[in-house]
Design a protein around this motif. Structure first.
Motif, PDB file in Angstrom:
ATOM      1  N   ARG A 294      65.348  -6.363   2.905  1.00 39.87           N
ATOM      2  CA  ARG A 294      64.377  -5.723   2.081  1.00 39.87           C
ATOM      3  C   ARG A 294      63.070  -5.809   2.462  1.00 39.87           C
ATOM      4  O   ARG A 294      62.101  -4.961   2.091  1.00 39.87           O
ATOM      5  N   SER A 295      62.466  -6.976   2.916  1.00 39.38           N
ATOM      6  CA  SER A 295      61.298  -7.292   3.003  1.00 39.38           C
ATOM      7  C   SER A 295      60.683  -6.734   4.341  1.00 39.38           C
ATOM      8  O   SER A 295      59.482  -6.613   4.442  1.00 39.38           O
ATOM      9  N   GLY A 296      61.641  -5.868   5.095  1.00 37.10           N
ATOM     10  CA  GLY A 296      61.235  -5.364   6.135  1.00 37.10           C
ATOM     11  C   GLY A 296      61.399  -6.030   7.619  1.00 37.10           C
ATOM     12  O   GLY A 296      61.460  -5.696   8.603  1.00 37.10           O
ATOM     13  N   GLU A 297      61.916  -7.519   7.268  1.00 33.13           N
ATOM     14  CA  GLU A 297      61.949  -8.553   8.330  1.00 33.13           C
ATOM     15  C   GLU A 297      63.121  -8.033   8.955  1.00 33.13           C
ATOM     16  O   GLU A 297      64.264  -7.878   8.166  1.00 33.13           O
ATOM     17  N   THR A 298      63.456  -8.359  10.252  1.00 31.71           N
ATOM     18  CA  THR A 298      64.776  -7.964  10.860  1.00 31.71           C
ATOM     19  C   THR A 298      65.097  -9.498  11.677  1.00 31.71           C
ATOM     20  O   THR A 298      64.244 -10.124  12.030  1.00 31.71           O
ATOM     21  N   LYS A 299      66.465  -9.627  12.097  1.00 30.25           N
ATOM     22  CA  LYS A 299      66.888 -10.671  13.043  1.00 30.25           C
ATOM     23  C   LYS A 299      68.040 -10.102  13.528  1.00 30.25           C
ATOM     24  O   LYS A 299      68.810  -9.339  13.006  1.00 30.25           O
ATOM     25  N   ARG A 300      68.130 -10.641  14.612  1.00 23.70           N
ATOM     26  CA  ARG A 300      69.764 -10.377  15.323  1.00 23.70           C
ATOM     27  C   ARG A 300      70.538 -11.688  15.013  1.00 23.70           C
ATOM     28  O   ARG A 300      70.092 -12.811  15.279  1.00 23.70           O
ATOM     29  N   ILE A 301      71.845 -11.446  15.059  1.00 22.45           N
ATOM     30  CA  ILE A 301      73.029 -12.251  14.778  1.00 22.45           C
ATOM     31  C   ILE A 301      74.029 -12.244  15.976  1.00 22.45           C
ATOM     32  O   ILE A 301      74.626 -11.221  15.788  1.00 22.45           O
ATOM     33  N   ASP A 302      74.190 -13.333  16.715  1.00 24.84           N
ATOM     34  CA  ASP A 302      75.328 -12.745  17.738  1.00 24.84           C
ATOM     35  C   ASP A 302      76.674 -13.435  17.229  1.00 24.84           C
ATOM     36  O   ASP A 302      76.495 -14.736  16.825  1.00 24.84           O
ATOM     37  N   VAL A 303      77.661 -12.890  17.138  1.00 28.08           N
ATOM     38  CA  VAL A 303      78.959 -13.450  16.565  1.00 28.08           C
ATOM     39  C   VAL A 303      80.023 -13.637  17.647  1.00 28.08           C
ATOM     40  O   VAL A 303      80.382 -12.674  18.173  1.00 28.08           O
ATOM     41  N   TYR A 304      80.554 -14.880  17.501  1.00 24.51           N
ATOM     42  CA  TYR A 304      81.453 -15.108  18.679  1.00 24.51           C
ATOM     43  C   TYR A 304      82.695 -15.574  18.016  1.00 24.51           C
ATOM     44  O   TYR A 304      82.761 -16.246  16.838  1.00 24.51           O
ATOM     45  N   GLU A 305      83.880 -15.620  18.637  1.00 23.00           N
ATOM     46  CA  GLU A 305      85.069 -15.830  18.114  1.00 23.00           C
ATOM     47  C   GLU A 305      85.805 -16.778  19.186  1.00 23.00           C
ATOM     48  O   GLU A 305      85.959 -16.800  20.420  1.00 23.00           O
ATOM     49  N   ALA A 306      86.139 -18.168  18.542  1.00 23.13           N
ATOM     50  CA  ALA A 306      86.801 -19.058  19.204  1.00 23.13           C
ATOM     51  C   ALA A 306      88.293 -18.960  18.873  1.00 23.13           C
ATOM     52  O   ALA A 306      88.975 -19.673  18.183  1.00 23.13           O
ATOM     53  N   PHE A 307      88.790 -18.297  19.632  1.00 26.28           N
ATOM     54  CA  PHE A 307      90.475 -17.951  19.434  1.00 26.28           C
ATOM     55  C   PHE A 307      91.045 -18.910  19.822  1.00 26.28           C
ATOM     56  O   PHE A 307      91.079 -19.451  21.171  1.00 26.28           O
ATOM     57  N   TRP A 308      92.204 -19.436  19.281  1.00 29.70           N
ATOM     58  CA  TRP A 308      93.025 -20.528  19.805  1.00 29.70           C
ATOM     59  C   TRP A 308      94.556 -20.306  19.298  1.00 29.70           C
ATOM     60  O   TRP A 308      95.585 -21.132  20.204  1.00 29.70           O
ATOM     61  N   VAL A 309      95.060 -19.310  18.799  1.00 33.05           N
ATOM     62  CA  VAL A 309      96.359 -19.067  18.228  1.00 33.05           C
ATOM     63  C   VAL A 309      97.427 -19.004  19.518  1.00 33.05           C
ATOM     64  O   VAL A 309      98.354 -19.215  19.564  1.00 33.05           O
ATOM     65  N   ASP A 310      96.551 -18.388  20.695  1.00 34.79           N
ATOM     66  CA  ASP A 310      97.545 -18.015  21.805  1.00 34.79           C
ATOM     67  C   ASP A 310      98.074 -19.270  22.297  1.00 34.79           C
ATOM     68  O   ASP A 310      98.900 -19.247  23.353  1.00 34.79           O
ATOM     69  N   LEU A 311      97.409 -20.411  22.043  1.00 33.99           N
ATOM     70  CA  LEU A 311      97.603 -21.917  22.688  1.00 33.99           C
ATOM     71  C   LEU A 311      98.771 -22.516  22.040  1.00 33.99           C
ATOM     72  O   LEU A 311      99.313 -23.355  22.615  1.00 33.99           O
ATOM     73  N   VAL A 312      99.397 -21.797  20.910  1.00 30.47           N
ATOM     74  CA  VAL A 312     100.115 -22.596  20.280  1.00 30.47           C
ATOM     75  C   VAL A 312     101.807 -21.847  20.515  1.00 30.47           C
ATOM     76  O   VAL A 312     101.669 -20.348  20.213  1.00 30.47           O
ATOM     77  N   LYS A 313     102.898 -22.500  20.991  1.00 27.24           N
ATOM     78  CA  LYS A 313     104.053 -21.658  21.262  1.00 27.24           C
ATOM     79  C   LYS A 313     104.471 -21.318  19.623  1.00 27.24           C
ATOM     80  O   LYS A 313     104.668 -22.177  18.842  1.00 27.24           O
ATOM     81  N   ARG A 314     104.934 -19.930  19.739  1.00 28.31           N
ATOM     82  CA  ARG A 314     105.548 -19.558  18.288  1.00 28.31           C
ATOM     83  C   ARG A 314     106.969 -19.878  18.122  1.00 28.31           C
ATOM     84  O   ARG A 314     107.787 -19.603  18.969  1.00 28.31           O
ATOM     85  N   LEU A 315     107.292 -20.652  17.073  1.00 29.25           N
ATOM     86  CA  LEU A 315     108.884 -21.024  16.959  1.00 29.25           C
ATOM     87  C   LEU A 315     109.713 -19.753  16.817  1.00 29.25           C
ATOM     88  O   LEU A 315     110.868 -19.707  17.111  1.00 29.25           O
ATOM     89  N   SER A 316     109.130 -18.742  16.170  1.00 30.81           N
ATOM     90  CA  SER A 316     109.927 -17.573  15.780  1.00 30.81           C
ATOM     91  C   SER A 316     110.490 -16.777  17.030  1.00 30.81           C
ATOM     92  O   SER A 316     111.150 -16.057  17.175  1.00 30.81           O
ATOM     93  N   THR A 317     109.713 -17.027  18.389  1.00 29.76           N
ATOM     94  CA  THR A 317     109.766 -16.636  19.579  1.00 29.76           C
ATOM     95  C   THR A 317     110.817 -17.365  20.625  1.00 29.76           C
ATOM     96  O   THR A 317     111.058 -17.103  21.607  1.00 29.76           O
ATOM     97  N   GLU A 318     111.152 -18.495  20.092  1.00 32.82           N
ATOM     98  CA  GLU A 318     111.719 -19.765  20.841  1.00 32.82           C
ATOM     99  C   GLU A 318     113.211 -19.146  20.955  1.00 32.82           C
ATOM    100  O   GLU A 318     113.820 -18.535  20.182  1.00 32.82           O
ATOM    101  N   ASN A 319     114.113 -19.988  21.848  1.00 36.10           N
ATOM    102  CA  ASN A 319     115.555 -19.580  22.004  1.00 36.10           C
ATOM    103  C   ASN A 319     116.150 -20.036  20.782  1.00 36.10           C
ATOM    104  O   ASN A 319     115.680 -20.892  20.012  1.00 36.10           O
TER     105      ASN A 319
END
Length: 384
Positions: free
Chosen positions: A81-106
């Motif tokens: 509201r003061s008129g000042e601006t800034k940039r924020i870069d947002v990243y995701e550290a995704f990890w879920v794909d590294l874990v084997k899902r039990l529901s898809t196992e034999n």
């Protein structure tokens, strides 16, 4: 009035001032929970959506993508509201794909690991938290009941399959054993009870619950990936650290914030208990924000979690830790800290009134991303 075009010196001074205002650039690294559907889902559908649509003390807009050393993210422009601006870069550290899902196992893996899962969580100290967080314990009981139903259906199916094919496990069982196990499976309901239970439990997404409990257990026990020989905690921390190191290496950022949601708080706490120490040097301090973590329950199950919490607080590389929790979120607990934690750590309760159905189904677990207090804390403006 003097025409600005005829005063180039004043124009250049104003341009430099505006340049300084817009030169502020920060970074956020999001560590999602184990309910994240896919890469960047929590980033786009939760964090960015909440910041853009629900900030009231600043105007937030998504202005494009950003790439640094292989880490790809989104760039936001924040105009106060003061008129000042800034940039924020947002990243995701995704990890879920590294874990084997039990529901898809034999079926064999489902039977053995499913039984281990029930024993691990049933015979634990998490029930000791009933007085302090009864809703979380109640939700845990409901979850275990659903997982038990899932396991019953899986066992009925598996035993019936053995009766039809003695080599179902990969090696032939004695003929008499296979027949008796098959009869037991039929007595339990056989294929029909498995289909019925699977159909009913699909409405409550029991597979997500099974996978969440299984991945949490494997992380706490630091299970070894038989394929690579790498421990699961090492593998997950390395993925998150790769993203964090890429962000910290960028000299343009005046501040770096790590946001962890749900089980991501466990990964973030363990990692931030180590960064800044030998082997993990950091160029600048980190502001840490946890949303809906379950660290109290996890600490009751595995005592080493308390040491990780203490290490995160004591680490000079972490300049601030804000822990958000909510009574209406039955999947979270307030993070337990020692009395000598100091002023670096601050726990904040969200007072939103939540419908009972949202609490029971876990829908309220993502409400933090839409809370004005949380949003303004992330953006760096005064809390509501």
């Amino acid at each position: 009035m003097e025409n600005p075009i005829e005063n180039p010196i004043e124009n250049r001074m104003e341009s430099r001032i505006e340049g300084r205002r817009e030169s502020r650039r920060e970074a956020i690294v999001l560590i999602p929970g184990n309910f994240a559907k896919e890469r960047d889902y929590s980033l786009n559908a939760c964090l960015i959506r909440g910041l853009v649509q629900n900030a009231t003390k600043a105007d937030v807009q998504e202005v494009g993508e950003v790439m640094i050393d292989g880490a790809k993210g989104k760039q936001l422009e924040v105009r106060f509201r003061s008129g000042e601006t800034k940039r924020i870069d947002v990243y995701e550290a995704f990890w879920v794909d590294l874990v084997k899902r039990l529901s898809t196992e034999n079926p064999r893996q489902k039977l053995w690991r499913g039984l281990n899962l029930l024993i691990y969580w049933t015979f634990s100290k998490i029930w000791m938290a009933f007085r302090e967080c009864p809703n979380t314990v109640l939700w845990s009981i409901i979850t275990l009941i659903l997982v038990t139903l899932w396991y019953y259906g899986t066992m009925a199916m598996g035993l019936t399959a053995i009766g039809m094919d003695p080599t179902f496990w990969g090696s032939a069982l004695p003929k008499g054993w296979a027949a008796e196990l098959g009869e037991l499976g039929e007595l339990m309901g056989g294929w029909s009870v498995w289909v019925t239970i699977s159909t009913l439990l699909a409405f409550v997404k029991v597979d997500l619950l099974v996978d969440s409990l299984d991945s949490t257990q494997r992380y706490l026990q630091d299970a070894i990936d038989e394929t690579t020989g790498e421990s699961i905690r090492t593998k997950l921390r390395k993925r998150v650290m790769d993203t964090l190191e890429a962000v910290m290496a960028c000299q343009d950022y005046s501040r770096v914030t790590v946001i962890s949601h749900s089980f991501g708080a466990m990964i973030g706490v363990e990692l931030l208990a180590e960064v800044g120490n030998v082997g993990y040097p950091l160029a600048k301090p980190i502001r840490y924000i946890t949303l809906g973590g379950q660290l109290k329950v996890l600490a009751l199950r595995s005592p080493w979690v308390e040491r990780a919490i203490a290490g995160c607080i004591l680490n000079p590389a972490v300049e601030q830790w804000i822990d958000y929790y909510a009574d209406g979120d039955w999947l979270c607990t307030q993070t337990p800290v020692r009395p000598d934690a100091g002023t670096k750590f601050e726990a904040k309760s969200i007072m939103r009134e939540v419908p009972l159905w949202d609490a029971v189904t876990g829908k309220s677990h993502s409400y933090y991303f839409y809370e004005k207090e949380v949003i303004h804390q992330i953006l760096g403006v005064e809390s509501v």
